[in-house]
Scaffold this motif. Structure first.
Motif, PDB file in Angstrom:
ATOM      1  N   LEU A 175      34.093  18.069 -12.210  1.00 54.47           N
ATOM      2  CA  LEU A 175      33.885  17.895 -10.951  1.00 54.47           C
ATOM      3  C   LEU A 175      34.702  19.551 -10.461  1.00 54.47           C
ATOM      4  N   PRO A 176      34.344  20.080  -9.408  1.00 55.10           N
ATOM      5  CA  PRO A 176      34.902  21.177  -8.877  1.00 55.10           C
ATOM      6  C   PRO A 176      36.398  21.342  -8.861  1.00 55.10           C
ATOM      7  N   ASP A 177      37.145  22.185  -9.156  1.00 53.22           N
ATOM      8  CA  ASP A 177      38.616  22.520  -9.171  1.00 53.22           C
ATOM      9  C   ASP A 177      38.556  22.755  -7.574  1.00 53.22           C
ATOM     10  N   GLN A 178      39.900  22.543  -7.038  1.00 51.65           N
ATOM     11  CA  GLN A 178      40.054  22.599  -5.430  1.00 51.65           C
ATOM     12  C   GLN A 178      41.450  23.200  -5.365  1.00 51.65           C
ATOM     13  N   LEU A 179      41.511  24.448  -4.474  1.00 46.27           N
ATOM     14  CA  LEU A 179      42.617  25.084  -3.972  1.00 46.27           C
ATOM     15  C   LEU A 179      43.064  24.552  -2.523  1.00 46.27           C
ATOM     16  N   GLY A 192      43.497  14.314 -19.073  1.00 46.75           N
ATOM     17  CA  GLY A 192      43.609  15.391 -18.175  1.00 46.75           C
ATOM     18  C   GLY A 192      43.701  14.899 -16.760  1.00 46.75           C
ATOM     19  N   GLY A 193      43.489  15.863 -15.738  1.00 48.74           N
ATOM     20  CA  GLY A 193      43.984  15.846 -14.412  1.00 48.74           C
ATOM     21  C   GLY A 193      45.202  16.408 -14.155  1.00 48.74           C
ATOM     22  N   GLY A 194      45.054  17.716 -13.929  1.00 53.78           N
ATOM     23  CA  GLY A 194      46.420  18.642 -13.626  1.00 53.78           C
ATOM     24  C   GLY A 194      46.533  18.836 -12.225  1.00 53.78           C
ATOM     25  N   VAL A 195      47.766  19.567 -12.006  1.00 53.05           N
ATOM     26  CA  VAL A 195      48.226  19.755 -10.577  1.00 53.05           C
ATOM     27  C   VAL A 195      49.265  20.942 -10.713  1.00 53.05           C
ATOM     28  N   ALA A 196      49.024  22.058  -9.761  1.00 53.84           N
ATOM     29  CA  ALA A 196      50.159  22.821  -9.808  1.00 53.84           C
ATOM     30  C   ALA A 196      50.588  23.001  -8.456  1.00 53.84           C
ATOM     31  N   PHE A 254      50.676  13.038  -7.760  1.00 50.90           N
ATOM     32  CA  PHE A 254      50.284  12.552  -9.001  1.00 50.90           C
ATOM     33  C   PHE A 254      48.955  12.879  -9.048  1.00 50.90           C
ATOM     34  N   ALA A 255      48.545  13.617 -10.003  1.00 47.09           N
ATOM     35  CA  ALA A 255      46.994  13.870 -10.335  1.00 47.09           C
ATOM     36  C   ALA A 255      46.497  12.456 -11.364  1.00 47.09           C
ATOM     37  N   ASN A 256      45.403  11.978 -10.709  1.00 46.63           N
ATOM     38  CA  ASN A 256      44.950  10.938 -11.456  1.00 46.63           C
ATOM     39  C   ASN A 256      43.461  10.991 -11.942  1.00 46.63           C
ATOM     40  N   SER A 257      43.167  10.300 -13.090  1.00 48.88           N
ATOM     41  CA  SER A 257      41.937  10.312 -13.663  1.00 48.88           C
ATOM     42  C   SER A 257      40.964   9.361 -13.263  1.00 48.88           C
ATOM     43  N   ASP A 258      39.671   9.508 -13.295  1.00 45.84           N
ATOM     44  CA  ASP A 258      38.777   8.380 -13.159  1.00 45.84           C
ATOM     45  C   ASP A 258      38.883   7.353 -14.149  1.00 45.84           C
ATOM     46  N   SER A 259      38.458   6.258 -14.003  1.00 45.92           N
ATOM     47  CA  SER A 259      38.612   5.024 -14.975  1.00 45.92           C
ATOM     48  C   SER A 259      37.224   4.875 -15.483  1.00 45.92           C
ATOM     49  N   THR A 260      37.221   4.545 -16.878  1.00 44.61           N
ATOM     50  CA  THR A 260      36.232   3.930 -17.467  1.00 44.61           C
ATOM     51  C   THR A 260      36.599   2.558 -18.026  1.00 44.61           C
ATOM     52  N   VAL A 311      51.138   9.550   1.627  1.00 42.69           N
ATOM     53  CA  VAL A 311      50.785  10.413   2.758  1.00 42.69           C
ATOM     54  C   VAL A 311      49.340  11.031   2.481  1.00 42.69           C
ATOM     55  N   THR A 312      48.603  10.781   1.446  1.00 39.98           N
ATOM     56  CA  THR A 312      47.575  11.547   1.055  1.00 39.98           C
ATOM     57  C   THR A 312      46.326  11.777   1.901  1.00 39.98           C
ATOM     58  N   GLN A 313      46.199  10.791   2.769  1.00 37.99           N
ATOM     59  CA  GLN A 313      45.189  10.852   3.742  1.00 37.99           C
ATOM     60  C   GLN A 313      45.649  11.634   4.944  1.00 37.99           C
ATOM     61  N   SER A 314      46.645  11.434   5.487  1.00 37.31           N
ATOM     62  CA  SER A 314      47.461  12.144   6.468  1.00 37.31           C
ATOM     63  C   SER A 314      47.434  13.542   6.071  1.00 37.31           C
ATOM     64  N   ALA A 315      47.458  13.854   4.926  1.00 40.54           N
ATOM     65  CA  ALA A 315      47.869  15.112   4.308  1.00 40.54           C
ATOM     66  C   ALA A 315      46.522  16.129   4.114  1.00 40.54           C
ATOM     67  N   GLN A 316      45.364  15.219   4.191  1.00 37.43           N
ATOM     68  CA  GLN A 316      44.049  15.611   4.050  1.00 37.43           C
ATOM     69  C   GLN A 316      43.794  16.223   2.678  1.00 37.43           C
ATOM     70  N   LEU A 317      44.450  15.649   1.687  1.00 34.24           N
ATOM     71  CA  LEU A 317      44.104  16.130   0.432  1.00 34.24           C
ATOM     72  C   LEU A 317      42.919  15.108  -0.061  1.00 34.24           C
ATOM     73  N   GLN A 318      41.933  15.559  -0.329  1.00 34.10           N
ATOM     74  CA  GLN A 318      40.544  14.861  -0.441  1.00 34.10           C
ATOM     75  C   GLN A 318      40.030  15.482  -2.061  1.00 34.10           C
ATOM     76  N   HIS A 319      39.997  14.939  -3.247  1.00 37.61           N
ATOM     77  CA  HIS A 319      39.806  15.520  -4.356  1.00 37.61           C
ATOM     78  C   HIS A 319      39.589  14.457  -5.448  1.00 37.61           C
ATOM     79  N   LEU A 320      38.890  14.818  -6.445  1.00 32.41           N
ATOM     80  CA  LEU A 320      38.421  13.616  -7.295  1.00 32.41           C
ATOM     81  C   LEU A 320      38.383  14.611  -8.620  1.00 32.41           C
ATOM     82  N   TYR A 321      39.086  13.751  -9.616  1.00 38.91           N
ATOM     83  CA  TYR A 321      39.025  14.386 -11.118  1.00 38.91           C
ATOM     84  C   TYR A 321      38.416  13.447 -11.978  1.00 38.91           C
ATOM     85  N   GLN A 322      37.246  13.986 -12.679  1.00 36.95           N
ATOM     86  CA  GLN A 322      36.431  13.072 -13.555  1.00 36.95           C
ATOM     87  C   GLN A 322      36.262  13.659 -15.044  1.00 36.95           C
TER      88      GLN A 322
END
Length: 640
Positions: free
Chosen positions: A66-70, A43-47, A421-427, A26-37
């Motif tokens: 990238l910016p942290d987000q609350l 890393g890539g943490g969530v509380a 789940f907090a995901n990391s960008d991929s190389t 439900v990520t999109q419907s919950a309106q969670l728009q964020h990127l970890y790079q």
């Protein structure tokens, strides 16, 4: 005889959840728009925490470069990005992990961020929805003043080590120096000559400043640490430190430091306890999975994980293989190694047994760690006999990103555990949306009952971190510890205790053991199921918390009896009330998100009342009945 039958049905063999139970993305419907790079895909943490005290769990996500987000929980299944309004700064450091806690006991949770640079960040909650960066005034960065350390902080945890009522901070630092070991012919990496940076222990001075005391407390840990937890593994009511070290095969194995309170020292019992496994340690899950009254620990790694069963005598036995969750290879097939990161125990199906969730995602060095690009996250269901079964197909859409952090959160306040789940960008893979979080809503189609408990310290730390709750239901009991952060790899699960109860509609008793010996055990009896309650240290009663209206529990027996059938249903059900005292009633029907659908005040002298309801949507609903101060709730499950 009746209780004996219930015991057999509820807690030995029956798993309540039907086949159409699962986790809906439900990520999109919950309106969670964020990127970890992050260039190193680390890393890539969530509380998960309630920063504004509205009894709704909010979310903080680290951003790396990238910016942290609350994200504020709106109470309707969606979140709002309030980063700028809350005064969360762009850190100008590569942030990795996050934990939260009320560091000055003022009723509002503060935020601590780990970074790969030479400091840890601290944001003080101002209590008005905003935060202030007090890093440079707090002394939490002081260990790096001499400029000699090059440690990389990836996770932290909170615990009151000296039992003064204030939360102290333990920071894990990863690699300080080292190099690859390469094959002289192929030049491929075949090993690691890495050496860990010293971890840091910060004593809370009580005024939002901290003093580094790792050396004074004999807790110097030089492994390549990626995860730690404060946890009372020996049940002596003080917080010990458990550490998972990366490159344990090449540098230092995992560590366990026993708190020697009231002496201001820790004792290294890594070897004597058997906790010193040699892994690529990345995360630690904590839970009483076997319901024997002590805490067990699941340690994630590359390849086989380690599952440390607490023997109750200060030692551990490694049981991952016998429990069926060593998970060496992806889907059990060689040669592709599983790569585990965040982990945690929770009762997802409400059958009274703790299940296990694991965030997974590959790393580099394919010759050393052969891995698939697509490595979906894992769910393991506790069978109740010491073994687990793979139920990863409960995810409606698998997460094929590089999952790192993991947090449990009941974001929709319906009483079951959702997963973030907090995901990391991929190389090394081209995955669409790489680095964005994934939120799964737990859909209980024929769900069992539950209890949620929030602790509030008065003598101890305000959050009650480290408190042990022992629940007794129909002749069985098990333990929950209010977590310290760090369990989900660079992440923090919700600090609200969650218990699955099967079909039990009432808890026999709940025993609360606060850290230290200043507060006696608190025992609460006959708590009804399907409530979110708060327990305050030293008080004789508990309070109901919900996104629904709040009421204080009355110890007197309710004068009413309610009946709802059928339940679950497909939108048509009957609700009846027996009211022998003919007392005035207030009856309300709510959606689980707190929206009121229907309300009626009954002030006549009828001894009984009945109504047929028709609902046009599926989901979880609550019927609330109030007589004076006495409030009861009935949970309603509407299926498609």
């Amino acid at each position: 005889m009746k209780n004996s039958i219930l015991f057999i049905i509820l807690f030995l063999s029956v798993h309540i959840i039907a086949q159409n139970t699962g986790f809906q993305q439900v990520t999109q419907s919950a309106q969670l728009q964020h990127l970890y790079q992050s260039p190193g895909v680390m890393g890539g943490g969530v509380a998960a925490f309630d920063y504004n005290n509205d009894h709704l769990e909010d979310i903080f996500l680290t951003g790396g470069d990238l910016p942290d987000q609350l994200f504020r929980n709106n109470g309707d299944g969606t979140f709002s990005n309030v980063t700028e309004a809350a005064g969360i700064p762009f850190p100008f450091s590569r942030t990795t992990g996050v934990i939260t806690g009320d560091l000055n006991n003022n009723g509002f949770r503060d935020i601590i961020l780990t970074t790969v640079e030479e400091h840890t960040l601290l944001y003080q909650n101002n209590g008005d929805g905003t935060f202030t960066d007090i890093t440079w005034d707090s002394g939490i960065y002081s260990a790096w003043d001499n400029g000699t350390d090059e440690g990389r902080g990836f996770s932290a945890s909170l615990g009151d080590i000296n039992l003064d009522g204030f939360l102290d901070v333990y920071v894990c630092n990863w690699v300080e120096s080292g190099s690859f070991i390469t094959d002289p012919v192929t030049n491929e990496v075949v090993g690691f000559n890495y050496h860990g940076a010293s971890n840091r222990l910060y004593l809370n001075n009580g005024d939002m400043t901290f003093t580094e005391v790792c050396d004074e407390y004999d807790a110097i840990e030089m492994g390549c640490s990626l995860a730690s937890v404060f946890s009372d593994y020996d049940n002596d009511r003080d917080m010990d430190i458990l550490v998972a070290n990366d490159f344990g095969l090449w540098d230092r194995p995992d560590a366990l430091y026993t708190n020697d309170f009231p002496n201001e020292a820790f004792i290294d019992q890594s070897e004597s306890s058997g906790f010193n496994t040699k892994l690529y340690g990345m995360g630690i899950g904590v839970g009483d999975y076997d319901r024997d009254g002590d805490l067990d620990y699941y340690k994630t790694s590359i390849g086989a994980a380690a599952f440390m069963q607490n023997q109750g005598d200060g030692t551990f036995q490694e049981v991952a293989e016998s429990a069926g969750i060593d998970d060496t290879y992806v889907q059990g097939e060689a040669p592709y190694l599983s790569v585990h990161w965040g982990a945690g125990f929770a009762d997802f199906d409400h059958d009274g047994w703790l299940d296990l969730a694991i965030a997974k995602g590959r790393v580099g060095f394919p010759n050393l760690f052969p891995s698939l690009d697509s490595m979906p996250d894992q769910l393991w269901r506790n069978r109740g006999d010491g073994t687990f079964e793979d139920i990863s197909d409960w995810f409606d859409l698998p997460n094929y990103q590089l999952a790192r952090g993991l947090a449990f959160i009941d974001y929709d306040n319906d009483g079951d555990i959702d997963l973030l789940f907090a995901n990391s960008d991929s190389t090394f893979q081209n995955t669409q949306g790489a680095g964005s979080p994934v939120l799964y809503q737990n859909i209980l189609s024929e769900g069992g009952n539950w209890l949620k408990v929030k602790t509030q310290g008065t003598v101890n730390n305000r959050d009650g971190l480290g408190t042990h709750l022992t629940i007794h239901v129909n002749g069985v009991s098990w333990l929950h510890e209010i977590g310290s952060g760090g369990q989900g790899h660079s992440s923090q699960h919700s600090s609200v205790a969650h218990f699955g109860l099967g079909a039990a509609t009432e808890i026999d008793s709940l025993v609360v053991s606060w850290p230290g010996n200043l507060t006696p055990l608190q025992v609460f009896y006959d708590i009804p199921a399907n409530h979110y309650i708060k327990i305050i240290e030293g008080t004789d009663d508990w309070e109901i918390i919900n996104s629904l209206p709040v009421a204080v529990h009355d110890l007197e027996e309710s004068p009413i009896r309610t009946s709802l059938f059928p339940n679950p249903n497909q939108g048509e059900f009957n609700y009846s009330i027996e009211n022998p005292l003919r007392a005035p009633l207030s009856i309300s029907l709510y959606h689980s998100n707190g929206h009121m659908i229907w309300k009626s005040e009954l002030i006549n002298d009828a001894a009984s009342w009945q109504k047929e309801f028709y609902l046009q949507q599926n989901g979880i609903f609550f019927m609330r009945v109030q007589v004076g101060k006495q409030v009861t709730y009935e949970r309603i499950v509407v299926l498609e």
